[in-house]
Design a protein around this motif. Structure first.
Motif, PDB file in Angstrom:
ATOM      1  N   THR A  40       7.592 -18.643   9.788  1.00 36.70           N
ATOM      2  CA  THR A  40       7.973 -17.307   9.515  1.00 36.70           C
ATOM      3  C   THR A  40       7.391 -16.528   8.405  1.00 36.70           C
ATOM      4  O   THR A  40       7.266 -15.484   8.063  1.00 36.70           O
ATOM      5  N   ALA A  41       6.564 -17.443   7.628  1.00 39.03           N
ATOM      6  CA  ALA A  41       5.579 -16.895   6.470  1.00 39.03           C
ATOM      7  C   ALA A  41       4.414 -16.038   6.740  1.00 39.03           C
ATOM      8  O   ALA A  41       3.687 -16.354   7.944  1.00 39.03           O
ATOM      9  N   ASP A  42       4.095 -15.120   6.168  1.00 39.51           N
ATOM     10  CA  ASP A  42       3.090 -14.199   6.350  1.00 39.51           C
ATOM     11  C   ASP A  42       1.665 -15.227   5.807  1.00 39.51           C
ATOM     12  O   ASP A  42       1.805 -15.796   5.041  1.00 39.51           O
ATOM     13  N   ARG A  43       0.895 -14.824   6.613  1.00 31.92           N
ATOM     14  CA  ARG A  43      -0.435 -15.591   6.452  1.00 31.92           C
ATOM     15  C   ARG A  43      -1.153 -15.175   5.040  1.00 31.92           C
ATOM     16  O   ARG A  43      -1.731 -15.938   4.403  1.00 31.92           O
ATOM     17  N   ALA A  44      -1.115 -13.941   4.592  1.00 31.87           N
ATOM     18  CA  ALA A  44      -1.655 -13.499   3.410  1.00 31.87           C
ATOM     19  C   ALA A  44      -0.664 -14.186   2.106  1.00 31.87           C
ATOM     20  O   ALA A  44      -1.404 -14.517   1.297  1.00 31.87           O
ATOM     21  N   VAL A  45       0.545 -14.196   2.185  1.00 32.23           N
ATOM     22  CA  VAL A  45       1.268 -14.732   1.458  1.00 32.23           C
ATOM     23  C   VAL A  45       1.110 -16.207   1.041  1.00 32.23           C
ATOM     24  O   VAL A  45       0.789 -16.772  -0.100  1.00 32.23           O
ATOM     25  N   VAL A  46       0.803 -17.072   2.160  1.00 35.88           N
ATOM     26  CA  VAL A  46       0.384 -18.341   2.078  1.00 35.88           C
ATOM     27  C   VAL A  46      -0.824 -18.723   1.641  1.00 35.88           C
ATOM     28  O   VAL A  46      -1.008 -19.403   0.623  1.00 35.88           O
TER      29      VAL A  46
END
Length: 116
Positions: free
Chosen positions: A68-74
């Motif tokens: 559920t994490a955003d790709r940019a945040v990861v």
């Protein structure tokens, strides 16, 4: 005297051979499967091309992960971790497993200061 010892030894030998009987060999057992040869072969092909039910870890193949994490945040967390100079610091590498004080605080700053 000598013949009595020979007779006693022969009697003990006969008793030992009679007591050391092994199992009888019954040969190869007949197959008890009701599946035909073609059915078994098709099941073997399916099993050979399927997943390994006994695999663990890296041998288990591709695993689908629902995130559920955003790709940019990861990605930003990964970049920050990769640029951390103390990321691979292991306390076991130091005397008495104590990290020296100069390694506890990073001396390198990755922030940019505006010059006035």
């Amino acid at each position: 005297m000598k013949t009595s010892k020979i007779i006693v030894a022969a009697a003990l030998t006969l008793l030992a051979t009679a007591g050391a009987q092994a199992e009888t060999y019954e040969g190869v057992h007949a197959p008890t499967s009701v599946a035909s040869r073609a059915e078994v072969q098709s099941q073997a092909v399916v099993a050979a091309h399927g997943d390994n039910p006994y695999a663990e870890g890296a041998n288990s193949g591709v695993q689908a992960v629902a995130s559920t994490a955003d790709r940019a945040v990861v990605r930003s967390e990964a970049v920050a971790t990769a640029h951390n100079p103390l990321q691979s610091l292991d306390r076991r590498a130091f005397y008495r497993d104590q990290v020296p004080a100069q390694y506890r605080k990073p001396t390198v700053s990755f922030t940019r200061q505006a010059g006035l």
